[in-house]
Design a protein around this motif. Structure first.
Motif, short mmCIF file in Angstrom:
data_model
loop_
_atom_site.label_atom_id
_atom_site.label_comp_id
_atom_site.label_asym_id
_atom_site.label_seq_id
_atom_site.Cartn_x
_atom_site.Cartn_y
_atom_site.Cartn_z
N LEU A 1 0.83 -1.21 0.00
CA LEU A 1 0.00 0.00 0.00
C LEU A 1 0.86 1.26 0.00
N GLY A 2 0.40 2.28 -0.71
CA GLY A 2 1.07 3.58 -0.64
C GLY A 2 0.42 4.47 0.41
N ILE A 3 -0.87 4.19 0.73
CA ILE A 3 -1.67 5.01 1.64
C ILE A 3 -2.23 4.09 2.71
N SER A 4 -2.17 4.51 3.98
CA SER A 4 -2.73 3.68 5.06
C SER A 4 -4.23 3.48 4.85
N ILE A 5 -4.73 2.28 5.14
CA ILE A 5 -6.17 2.01 4.99
C ILE A 5 -6.91 2.15 6.31
N HIS A 6 -6.20 2.50 7.37
CA HIS A 6 -6.80 2.70 8.68
C HIS A 6 -7.96 3.70 8.57
N ASN A 7 -9.15 3.33 9.12
CA ASN A 7 -10.33 4.20 9.09
C ASN A 7 -10.84 4.54 7.69
#
Ligand code: IMP
Ligand code: MG
Length: 178
Positions: free
Chosen positions: A84-90
């Motif tokens: 992933l390049g971007i956190s998927i948290h929330n």
């Protein structure tokens, strides 16, 4: 020499279905935002079209996995090539896949992503070959169920070729036996 390719799903049929899936996602997540996570490389065409049919705040990211070499059968081994390049948290994550075959790729990926605390995790695939499933996968958005044939086009490849075809077709004369 180019292989000959029979059209299985036309450009018009694909575009109609992509519009319907985009509308369904827009309804299901009304008032929220979604994060599309495309699995490279096969999903890139579907992802680009689908994103433009979603009428919500939408972010996109990609992950690269491989379970196939230059062959038409799953090796059964899934390798994470680009994370992933971007956190998927929330985030309301929607995994965007070109095709579900054995299900091994998505089984690995959903287990991996679930540990990273997304708000929700859905699966969207353009194509599915249910007769080939080795593990059960809950698919939330599905374009077309297809028979057990090796298909190319609209992002899908055979030995990296044919991803740029605007339709989904079956390659003849590749010596594929299953
Ligand atoms: P699974 O792990 O067996 O479900 O395999 C999924 C992946 O295999 C897809 O994302 C494709 O990259 C590839 N794949 C499976 N069937 C086909 C096909 O008919 N044409 C091209 N790629 C395929
Ligand atoms: Mg793929």
């Amino acid at each position: 020499m180019r292989d000959s390719i029979d059209v299985l799903i036309s450009e018009e049929q694909i575009q109609q279905k992509v519009t319907e899936i985009g509308e369904a996602i827009s309804r299901d997540f009304a008032g929220q935002s979604v994060h599309l996570l495309g699995i490279l490389r096969g999903s890139y065409v579907f992802m680009a079209d689908l994103a433009r049919k979603i009428d919500l705040p939408t972010t996109v990211d990609f992950i690269a996995l491989s379970s196939y070499g230059e062959d038409t059968k799953s090796s059964g081994v899934v390798k994470l090539e680009i994370d992933l390049g971007i956190s998927i948290h929330n985030r309301n994550v929607i995994i965007v896949e070109d095709i579900i075959d054995s299900g091994l790729t998505l089984s690995y990926l959903t287990r991996n992503l679930a540990t990273r605390n997304p708000t929700s995790l859905k699966i969207c695939t353009l194509l599915s070959k249910p007769s080939r499933r080795k593990v059960d996968i809950d698919v939330d958005y599905e374009g077309f169920e297809i028979p057990d044939e090796f298909v190319v086009g609209y992002g899908l490849d055979y030995a990296q070729q044919y991803r740029n075809l605007p339709f989904v077709g079956v390659v003849k004369d590749t010596g594929i036996s299953e």
